[in-house]
Design a protein around this motif. Structure first.
Motif, PDB file in Angstrom:
ATOM      1  N   VAL A   1       1.140  37.040  -6.943  1.00  0.00           N
ATOM      2  CA  VAL A   1       0.418  36.704  -8.165  1.00  0.00           C
ATOM      3  C   VAL A   1       1.396  36.281  -9.260  1.00  0.00           C
ATOM      4  CG1 VAL A   1      -1.089  37.581  -9.997  1.00  0.00           C
ATOM      5  CG2 VAL A   1      -1.521  38.213  -7.609  1.00  0.00           C
ATOM      6  N   TYR A   2       2.508  36.986  -9.377  1.00  0.00           N
ATOM      7  CA  TYR A   2       3.538  36.661 -10.355  1.00  0.00           C
ATOM      8  C   TYR A   2       4.035  35.227 -10.155  1.00  0.00           C
ATOM      9  CZ  TYR A   2       8.267  36.786 -12.411  1.00  0.00           C
ATOM     10  OH  TYR A   2       9.416  36.507 -13.119  1.00  0.00           O
ATOM     11  N   ASP A   3       4.339  34.856  -8.911  1.00  0.00           N
ATOM     12  CA  ASP A   3       4.815  33.505  -8.617  1.00  0.00           C
ATOM     13  C   ASP A   3       3.723  32.472  -8.857  1.00  0.00           C
ATOM     14  OD1 ASP A   3       7.338  34.418  -7.886  1.00  0.00           O
ATOM     15  OD2 ASP A   3       6.824  34.586  -5.758  1.00  0.00           O
ATOM     16  N   PHE A   4       2.492  32.823  -8.510  1.00  0.00           N
ATOM     17  CA  PHE A   4       1.366  31.915  -8.696  1.00  0.00           C
ATOM     18  C   PHE A   4       1.201  31.566 -10.170  1.00  0.00           C
ATOM     19  CE2 PHE A   4      -3.197  31.117  -9.340  1.00  0.00           C
ATOM     20  CZ  PHE A   4      -3.432  30.136  -8.392  1.00  0.00           C
ATOM     21  N   ILE A   5       1.268  32.559 -11.029  1.00  0.00           N
ATOM     22  CA  ILE A   5       1.064  32.342 -12.459  1.00  0.00           C
ATOM     23  C   ILE A   5       2.186  31.505 -13.060  1.00  0.00           C
ATOM     24  CG2 ILE A   5       1.002  33.531 -14.706  1.00  0.00           C
ATOM     25  CD1 ILE A   5      -0.655  35.731 -13.238  1.00  0.00           C
ATOM     26  N   ARG A   6       3.435  31.814 -12.723  1.00  0.00           N
ATOM     27  CA  ARG A   6       4.532  31.013 -13.285  1.00  0.00           C
ATOM     28  C   ARG A   6       4.569  29.620 -12.663  1.00  0.00           C
ATOM     29  NH1 ARG A   6       9.875  31.584 -10.686  1.00  0.00           N
ATOM     30  NH2 ARG A   6       9.595  32.548  -8.649  1.00  0.00           N
TER      31      ARG A   6
ATOM     32  N   GLN B   1      15.053  27.816  -4.325  1.00  0.00           N
ATOM     33  CA  GLN B   1      15.730  26.532  -4.476  1.00  0.00           C
ATOM     34  C   GLN B   1      14.777  25.393  -4.153  1.00  0.00           C
ATOM     35  OE1 GLN B   1      18.940  24.881  -1.707  1.00  0.00           O
ATOM     36  NE2 GLN B   1      20.214  25.545  -3.428  1.00  0.00           N
ATOM     37  N   THR B   2      14.875  24.338  -4.930  1.00  0.00           N
ATOM     38  CA  THR B   2      14.194  23.088  -4.642  1.00  0.00           C
ATOM     39  C   THR B   2      15.211  21.977  -4.885  1.00  0.00           C
ATOM     40  OG1 THR B   2      12.231  21.750  -5.107  1.00  0.00           O
ATOM     41  CG2 THR B   2      13.205  22.913  -6.978  1.00  0.00           C
ATOM     42  N   GLY B   3      14.775  20.814  -5.310  1.00  0.00           N
ATOM     43  CA  GLY B   3      15.741  19.746  -5.553  1.00  0.00           C
ATOM     44  C   GLY B   3      15.050  18.410  -5.677  1.00  0.00           C
TER      45      GLY B   3
ATOM     46  N   ALA C   1       2.134  17.531  -5.961  1.00  0.00           N
ATOM     47  CA  ALA C   1       2.537  18.594  -6.898  1.00  0.00           C
ATOM     48  C   ALA C   1       3.673  19.444  -6.329  1.00  0.00           C
ATOM     49  CB  ALA C   1       1.331  19.465  -7.237  1.00  0.00           C
ATOM     50  N   PRO C   2       4.803  18.837  -5.990  1.00  0.00           N
ATOM     51  CA  PRO C   2       5.883  19.598  -5.342  1.00  0.00           C
ATOM     52  C   PRO C   2       6.522  20.658  -6.232  1.00  0.00           C
ATOM     53  CG  PRO C   2       6.640  17.393  -5.936  1.00  0.00           C
ATOM     54  CD  PRO C   2       5.163  17.410  -6.155  1.00  0.00           C
ATOM     55  N   ILE C   3       6.579  20.416  -7.523  1.00  0.00           N
ATOM     56  CA  ILE C   3       7.229  21.384  -8.416  1.00  0.00           C
ATOM     57  C   ILE C   3       6.376  22.652  -8.511  1.00  0.00           C
ATOM     58  CG2 ILE C   3       8.185  21.779 -10.721  1.00  0.00           C
ATOM     59  CD1 ILE C   3       8.549  18.772 -10.994  1.00  0.00           C
ATOM     60  N   ASN C   4       5.091  22.471  -8.736  1.00  0.00           N
ATOM     61  CA  ASN C   4       4.190  23.631  -8.818  1.00  0.00           C
ATOM     62  C   ASN C   4       4.243  24.471  -7.550  1.00  0.00           C
ATOM     63  OD1 ASN C   4       2.612  21.243 -10.394  1.00  0.00           O
ATOM     64  ND2 ASN C   4       2.311  23.192 -11.431  1.00  0.00           N
ATOM     65  N   TRP C   5       4.108  23.825  -6.396  1.00  0.00           N
ATOM     66  CA  TRP C   5       4.013  24.577  -5.150  1.00  0.00           C
ATOM     67  C   TRP C   5       5.307  25.265  -4.778  1.00  0.00           C
ATOM     68  CZ3 TRP C   5      -0.341  26.216  -3.472  1.00  0.00           C
ATOM     69  CH2 TRP C   5      -1.515  25.497  -3.720  1.00  0.00           C
ATOM     70  N   ALA C   6       6.437  24.693  -5.142  1.00  0.00           N
ATOM     71  CA  ALA C   6       7.712  25.366  -4.862  1.00  0.00           C
ATOM     72  C   ALA C   6       7.795  26.685  -5.613  1.00  0.00           C
ATOM     73  CB  ALA C   6       8.878  24.460  -5.235  1.00  0.00           C
ATOM     74  N   VAL C   7       7.349  26.702  -6.871  1.00  0.00           N
ATOM     75  CA  VAL C   7       7.374  27.938  -7.664  1.00  0.00           C
ATOM     76  C   VAL C   7       6.292  28.897  -7.177  1.00  0.00           C
ATOM     77  CG1 VAL C   7       7.261  28.927  -9.982  1.00  0.00           C
ATOM     78  CG2 VAL C   7       8.303  26.675  -9.641  1.00  0.00           C
ATOM     79  N   ILE C   8       5.099  28.387  -6.925  1.00  0.00           N
ATOM     80  CA  ILE C   8       4.002  29.225  -6.434  1.00  0.00           C
ATOM     81  C   ILE C   8       4.409  29.961  -5.161  1.00  0.00           C
ATOM     82  CG2 ILE C   8       1.715  29.152  -5.338  1.00  0.00           C
ATOM     83  CD1 ILE C   8       0.993  26.928  -7.357  1.00  0.00           C
ATOM     84  N   ASN C   9       5.123  29.283  -4.291  1.00  0.00           N
ATOM     85  CA  ASN C   9       5.524  29.881  -3.016  1.00  0.00           C
ATOM     86  C   ASN C   9       6.790  30.735  -3.116  1.00  0.00           C
ATOM     87  OD1 ASN C   9       3.362  28.822  -1.543  1.00  0.00           O
ATOM     88  ND2 ASN C   9       4.430  26.916  -1.112  1.00  0.00           N
TER      89      ASN C   9
ATOM     90  N   ILE D   1      16.074  27.828  -8.532  1.00  0.00           N
ATOM     91  CA  ILE D   1      14.929  28.306  -9.305  1.00  0.00           C
ATOM     92  C   ILE D   1      15.129  29.779  -9.611  1.00  0.00           C
ATOM     93  CG2 ILE D   1      12.431  28.578  -9.402  1.00  0.00           C
ATOM     94  CD1 ILE D   1      12.173  26.455  -7.254  1.00  0.00           C
ATOM     95  N   PRO D   2      15.447  30.147 -10.850  1.00  0.00           N
ATOM     96  CA  PRO D   2      15.560  31.567 -11.199  1.00  0.00           C
ATOM     97  C   PRO D   2      14.229  32.280 -11.009  1.00  0.00           C
ATOM     98  CG  PRO D   2      16.520  30.166 -12.905  1.00  0.00           C
ATOM     99  CD  PRO D   2      15.760  29.265 -11.984  1.00  0.00           C
ATOM    100  N   ASP D   3      14.281  33.575 -10.793  1.00  0.00           N
ATOM    101  CA  ASP D   3      13.068  34.347 -10.526  1.00  0.00           C
ATOM    102  C   ASP D   3      12.108  34.367 -11.711  1.00  0.00           C
ATOM    103  OD1 ASP D   3      11.541  36.271  -8.792  1.00  0.00           O
ATOM    104  OD2 ASP D   3      11.876  37.560 -10.538  1.00  0.00           O
ATOM    105  N   ASP D   4      12.625  34.167 -12.921  1.00  0.00           N
ATOM    106  CA  ASP D   4      11.750  34.194 -14.098  1.00  0.00           C
ATOM    107  C   ASP D   4      11.393  32.798 -14.599  1.00  0.00           C
ATOM    108  OD1 ASP D   4      14.255  33.506 -14.999  1.00  0.00           O
ATOM    109  OD2 ASP D   4      14.248  34.872 -16.721  1.00  0.00           O
ATOM    110  N   ALA D   5      11.745  31.755 -13.845  1.00  0.00           N
ATOM    111  CA  ALA D   5      11.490  30.384 -14.287  1.00  0.00           C
ATOM    112  C   ALA D   5      10.033  30.004 -14.060  1.00  0.00           C
ATOM    113  CB  ALA D   5      12.398  29.412 -13.546  1.00  0.00           C
ATOM    114  N   ASP D   6       9.475  29.235 -15.000  1.00  0.00           N
ATOM    115  CA  ASP D   6       8.141  28.692 -14.801  1.00  0.00           C
ATOM    116  C   ASP D   6       8.256  27.203 -14.481  1.00  0.00           C
ATOM    117  OD1 ASP D   6       8.669  27.447 -17.241  1.00  0.00           O
ATOM    118  OD2 ASP D   6       7.277  28.689 -18.394  1.00  0.00           O
TER     119      ASP D   6
END
Length: 322
Positions: A230-235, A135-137, A123-131, A160-165
């Protein structure tokens, strides 16, 4: 070597992989067969069989489809060998045994939705946003004995913008994955099947972050963390599988509440889990600050805005989340 010299077997299952398979087909690469997961039972009684997104697209293009239960099945291995592929391309599929990934003369490369060696796993996409990564790729790499550890062929970054899910990042990496696959194939052709690659140890950052599979219990919100966490975890879990918490009523009754979108308020909070109504918006206290809940879903109800939720709830400030 030319494009016509490649005989490609494609392996993948979800929609994410379809974009790459479609790019191969539309760019006239010779895809001789497609390997995907067996059809899954769906519906209330589990009587209807649902083919994978990759299978549906492959059949629409008249491509042979293989659906092994076990990748080491001798019958499947011989069937795979009969296609005489000299290259295999893998996108969002399961772990392959050596008898499969080592079969083609030019090897097997994977399109991974992260900048390896960071975020190895399911689940690389989820964890990159959660953390809270900015930037990812995507990475193409040759498969070897361990998961996501092979030699890197090519990488492309994605902001990864700050408001991106997760949906935003998923869509972006899906298109970028198709693009890097085509570029990797061009490199393979130009190098007569043996493109330049580098060991992951040569590009390793420290510490490495992993991307393990996500389960229901993984998705429970921990309100003792900071509002940013928490904000990052939810998005990072929105829209699927969705972060959840327990909504506790004054009488002790508890209900599962999914949260899909929040907004940082910047206002300090002291009692984590406390709920507050502020100008017709719903706020919840994390460890250090209040977060505004923007979109949510009560168990058994539809996804809705927090404002609509408040219209149907009385005395919400007497409730807590935990």
């Amino acid at each position: 070597m030319t494009k016509n010299d490649l005989r490609i077997i494609f392996m993948g299952t979800p929609e994410f992989a379809v974009e790459t398979l479609q790019a191969l087909v539309e760019n006239d690469y010779n895809v001789v067969a497609v390997v995907t997961q067996p059809d899954k039972p769906v519906g209330r009684h589990q009587t209807e069989m649902q083919p994978s997104a990759v299978k549906q697209y492959a059949l629409s293009q008249g491509l042979p489809v293989l659906q092994p239960e076990k990748m080491k099945d001798p019958v499947f291995v011989e069937q795979l060998r009969s296609y005489r592929a000299n290259l295999q391309v893998v996108v969002a599929f399961r772990m392959l045994p050596e008898v499969v990934w080592a079969m083609p003369a030019y090897g097997t490369f994977n399109v991974h939705a992260a900048l390896l060696p960071q975020y190895r796993g399911a689940a690389p996409i989820n964890w990159a946003v959660i953390n809270g990564e900015t930037q990812t790729g995507v990475t193409t790499f040759f498969l070897d004995h361990d998961i996501d550890t092979g030699r890197i062929i090519m990488q492309q970054p994605f902001d990864i913008p700050d408001d991106a899910d997760v949906e935003y990042v998923y869509d972006g990496l899906m298109h970028l994955g198709a693009d890097i696959c085509l570029k990797t194939l061009e490199a393979i052709i130009a190098a007569d099947g043996h493109p330049a690659s580098m060991a992951q140890e040569d590009v390793a950052d420290s510490p490495l972050r992993s991307a393990p599979k996500i389960f229901k219990e993984t998705c429970e919100v921990d309100w003792s963390k900071t509002a940013k966490q928490v904000y990052d975890f939810i998005r990072g879990l929105s829209p699927y599988p969705g972060a959840w918490t327990t909504l506790a009523a004054p009488d002790g009754k508890e209900t599962v509440l999914k949260i899909y979108k929040t907004r940082k308020t910047g206002h300090a909070a002291s009692m984590q889990g406390q709920l507050r109504v502020e100008q017709k918006s719903l706020w919840v206290a994390a460890h250090d600050e209040w977060l505004e809940i923007v979109e949510l879903q009560l168990a058994g109800k539809k996804r809705m805005s927090a404002r609509d939720f408040l219209n149907g709830m009385k005395d919400i400030e007497s409730y807590r989340v935990k």
